[in-house]
Enzyme design. Structure first.
Site, short mmCIF file in Angstrom:
data_model
loop_
_atom_site.label_atom_id
_atom_site.label_comp_id
_atom_site.label_asym_id
_atom_site.label_seq_id
_atom_site.Cartn_x
_atom_site.Cartn_y
_atom_site.Cartn_z
N ARG A 182 -25.20 17.02 7.15
CA ARG A 182 -23.80 17.46 6.23
C ARG A 182 -23.84 16.46 5.06
O ARG A 182 -23.80 15.35 5.26
CB ARG A 182 -22.77 17.67 7.38
N GLU A 210 -21.42 23.51 -0.53
CA GLU A 210 -22.57 24.46 -1.02
C GLU A 210 -22.13 25.70 -0.95
O GLU A 210 -21.44 26.50 -0.17
CB GLU A 210 -23.45 24.13 0.65
N HIS A 258 -30.75 22.99 1.35
CA HIS A 258 -30.31 23.09 2.67
C HIS A 258 -31.28 24.08 3.47
O HIS A 258 -31.05 25.12 4.02
CB HIS A 258 -28.99 23.82 2.69
#
Length: 318
Positions: A232, A261, A285
């Protein structure tokens, strides 16, 4: 009859079967926070990936009985509010260990062997001007014999450790930051920072881990060390990371996540000067997103919903 609402269907690229019990299914490719109350309305089971399921939203959904999270992280959900209402929250687990481990090693190899720097040198004609058959333009390091510090000994950390062992690396699992005692099988957090040639993060984002790696931790690492984060974004102080690269406190970094994000225009981790550096890798990601992992995620998501319907909830976090 249960009404199942999936707010962010496009976040899973996989075939998804429907639960094996009577239900009504509604899905939306994507949703915004302002859409949530209208779309969740009378639902009994909500599938929520990253949208913030706050106490305010939960209190406005009187029929809600279950939240099925198509991910492992649940920091976007007010779990205490769910517990107070008796709402079951289940996540998916152990579906992407090999995918994330391979992504970590992709970054480790690219950075330790200076792949981006050599690519840039080649594009600038460096090899063509060499006075011998090879070109020693940038240093190359081996992973064999190097020390890997892993923060997080869950399924993802163990998957990375398995590959590291196969490559001949020494593996250290970091104890919790600031812990007064060190558990068997772990190494003190500060010692891992000092000893590791590569530090890779595989822990959840919560109040305990937010800002886990900041200026002090980056300065404590070896100048030749790499930092990998596929967990994260909030685990790392991004301003401190950029400074660490600029001032060469560490040798490089590979990230698959950022604090916000998708990142907004002007986000410092997407600055052209940073993305153009050969000692920094950023991917959007996607470390978990192999075809096999995505299908396992989709299957487990429905398994969790069916288990809830059967009165035997699984993978509960609330």
């Amino acid at each position: 009859m249960h009404h199942i609402v999936y707010l962010e269907r496009s976040t899973i690229i996989a075939d998804m079967r429907r639960p094996n019990f009577p239900h009504r299914w509604s899905e939306h490719a994507m949703s915004n926070p302002e859409d949530m109350l209208d779309r969740l309305g009378d639902c009994t089971i909500a599938i929520v990936n990253k949208l913030p399921l706050t106490r305010t939203v939960i209190s406005a959904l009187p029929r809600l009985q279950m939240v099925a999270v198509p991910a492992t992280g649940t920091n976007h959900i007010d779990l205490e509010a769910c517990r107070e209402r008796g709402i079951v929250v289940s996540n998916v687990r152990d579906y992407a260990g090999s995918a994330i481990a391979e992504h970590v090693f992709m970054m480790m190899f690219a950075l330790s062997r200076n792949l981006l720097a050599y690519r840039q040198t080649l594009s600038e004609g460096g090899w063509q001007r060499s006075d011998q058959f090879c070109l020693f333009a940038h240093p190359i390091s081996d992973l064999d014999g190097a020390t890997l510090g892993i923060v997080g000994q869950g399924s993802l950390g163990r998957s990375v450790a398995k590959l590291a062992t196969a490559f001949g690396m020494r593996v250290l699992f970091a104890e919790r930051k600031g812990a007064s005692t060190v558990r068997p099988g772990y190494t003190a957090f500060d010692s891992v920072l000092r000893e590791a040639d590569v530090v890779t993060l595989h822990c959840p984002l919560n109040d305990e881990t937010r800002g886990l790696i900041g200026e002090a931790e980056l300065r404590a690492m070896r100048r030749s060390a790499l930092l990998i984060n596929t967990a994260r974004g909030g685990l790392v102080d991004e301003t401190a990371l950029i400074r660490a690269l600029d001032e060469q406190w560490i040798a490089g970094a590979g990230f698959d996540v950022v604090t916000v994000e998708p990142p907004p225009t002007g986000h410092p981790m997407l600055a052209p000067a940073l993305l153009g550096r050969p000692d920094f890798l950023l991917t959007p990601h996607i470390a978990f997103a192999s075809r096999g992992s995505m299908q396992r995620l989709a299957d487990q998501l429905i398994d969790n919903i069916e288990a809830f319907f059967a009165g035997e909830p699984r993978n509960r976090v609330a």
